[in-house]
Write an enzyme that holds these catalytic residues in place. Structure first.
Site, mmCIF file in Angstrom:
data_model
loop_
_atom_site.group_PDB
_atom_site.id
_atom_site.type_symbol
_atom_site.label_atom_id
_atom_site.label_comp_id
_atom_site.label_asym_id
_atom_site.label_seq_id
_atom_site.Cartn_x
_atom_site.Cartn_y
_atom_site.Cartn_z
ATOM 1 C CG ASP A 107 -1.878 1.173 1.243
ATOM 2 O OD1 ASP A 107 -3.044 1.008 0.864
ATOM 3 O OD2 ASP A 107 -1.456 2.276 1.658
ATOM 4 C CB ILE A 114 -3.445 1.826 -2.234
ATOM 5 C CG1 ILE A 114 -2.882 3.256 -2.276
ATOM 6 C CG2 ILE A 114 -3.227 1.126 -3.574
ATOM 7 C CD1 ILE A 114 -3.465 4.137 -3.338
ATOM 8 C CG ASP A 115 -3.659 -2.745 0.591
ATOM 9 O OD1 ASP A 115 -3.195 -2.941 -0.550
ATOM 10 O OD2 ASP A 115 -2.994 -2.937 1.619
ATOM 11 C CB VAL A 116 -9.645 0.160 1.512
ATOM 12 C CG1 VAL A 116 -11.166 0.310 1.536
ATOM 13 C CG2 VAL A 116 -9.152 -0.347 2.866
ATOM 14 N N GLY A 162 -9.755 -3.361 -3.276
ATOM 15 C CA GLY A 162 -10.771 -4.354 -2.955
ATOM 16 C C GLY A 162 -12.143 -3.946 -3.439
#
Length: 397
Positions: A142, A170-172, A175
């Site tokens: 991230d 970024i990760d969220v 997803g």
């Protein structure tokens, strides 16, 4: 754990979760909360490296990411893994993975192989940099992507260093984009009857999240700089110190600017030549902020919140996390959802963000113990008790 059949909008779908860390589980959480039968495939304890977790299994992060899922264990590197995996894949609507591209190929989890087993399956692949290109084999992280997509260069004070955000955006974001792609593919499958490969990279997501900053460069050639809490193109939009703290103001646009001036008791300030239009206020932001700073320091945050709400000027306090969940609107919206954990008792998790009026999401279970549904799921796939016991003794599950 019983399947959540009939409990949500997506109860007719089965999702096989091969993902790790945060981006993949965030994608799968969207399905799990709306009642899909989500089967989380984890490595058994006999696998040395195991899974890349985010904290302890009973900890906050894991519980938040993996609620509403059944868990089975499977050593994907074992030759006998196919005896379990192939029957499972034949029943899957969606498979989610975030391995590096070469790992997927080595394990036989590439789209060509999966579609030969199940032509209707939708494979969701989340990677750091994409399935092709010079960076395809690099690990994605991230904060690394926050730097590469331009986010860190545009975050922080002008005199300070590049700064990451306070959450793994970024990760969220990856997803959520991946879940949108998977649901779009499911919708298209209703017409074609065919699955497809949904691909999402953290790098592309990061650039996408830069939104107007990315567009400003592509269209106008403007390179975003660090502006602290101020908006680059619309003022006054910033955080200002009050008599007892800070307040956020979003008074961009000429009408809102005039309402703010009336709330200050100085409507004539709106007619100052330096502040007539948004471009004027952006150009003269230093003088503007000096004047606003004097006004806001004359009263408390709560007093200004009351005045500005009456004037219909967008504003808000700057909360710590404990203050967030004490806010009456947050409590009214039931953003913290209770669920019972077998060892921790009742805990609260962040509820599903999307609200549906007729088929709402539900958090009904915490993260299951590793392999807690081995016998149940493998039995559903037609494996006998003897075969399951054999797989367990050989450390395949």
């Amino acid at each position: 754990m019983q399947k959540l059949l009939g409990s949500g909008a997506l109860s007719r779908f089965r999702v096989v979760d091969l993902s790790q860390v945060r981006a993949g589980p965030t994608c799968v959480k969207q399905f799990a909360d709306f009642g899909a039968d989500v089967i989380k495939v984890e490595p058994p304890a006999s696998v040395p490296r195991g899974e890349l977790y985010v904290g302890a299994r009973d900890g906050a992060d894991m519980q938040n990411l993996h609620r509403n899922k059944r868990s089975i264990t499977l050593n994907l590197k074992s030759p006998r893994a196919k005896q379990v995996l192939e029957p499972l894949l034949r029943t899957a609507d969606v498979v989610v993975e975030n391995f590096r591209p070469d790992v997927k190929d080595r394990l036989g989890l590439d789209y060509k192989t999966l579609s030969a087993i199940n032509p209707r399956v939708i494979l969701v692949s989340i990677s750091g940099f994409g399935q092709e290109g010079p960076y395809r084999d690099r690990p994605g992280f991230d904060q690394v992507i926050q730097g590469m997509c331009g986010l860190m260069s545009a975050t922080g004070t002008p005199e300070g260093p590049p700064t990451r955000t306070g959450a793994s955006v970024i990760d969220v974001g990856a997803g959520l984009y991946a879940a949108l792609g998977a649901m779009t593919a499911l919708l298209e499958r209703e017409q074609s009857g065919k699955g497809q490969w949904v691909q999402c990279s953290l790098l592309h997501v990061g650039v996408g999240l830069m939104d107007y900053q990315a567009a400003r460069y592509l269209v106008e050639g403007d390179v975003a700089a660090r502006m602290g809490n101020e908006h680059p193109t619309s003022m006054p939009t910033s955080a200002y110190p009050t008599a007892d703290g800070f307040i956020n103001i979003g008074a961009g646009g000429d009408d809102m600017w005039r309402r703010l001036c009336r709330a200050f008791g100085q409507p004539e300030l709106a007619d100052d030549p330096d502040f007539l239009t948004d471009p004027d206020r952006v150009r003269n932001r230093e003088r503007l902020n000096g004047l606003l700073g004097e006004h806001f320091r004359s009263a408390t945050t709560a007093q200004w919140m009351s005045r500005l709400a009456d004037a219909d000027v967008p504003c808000g306090p700057i909360y710590t996390m404990d203050q967030v969940f004490a806010d009456p609107q947050v409590q009214h919206s039931r953003i913290a959802a209770p669920v019972v954990h077998p060892r921790r008792g009742e805990i609260r998790l962040v509820d599903q963000v999307v609200k549906l009026t007729r088929t709402p999401a539900h958090i009904v279970s915490t993260l299951e113990d590793k392999g807690g549904s081995n016998d149940e799921v493998l039995g559903e796939l037609g494996l006998s008790a003897e075969t399951i016991a054999e797989l367990r003794s050989e450390q395949v599950i």
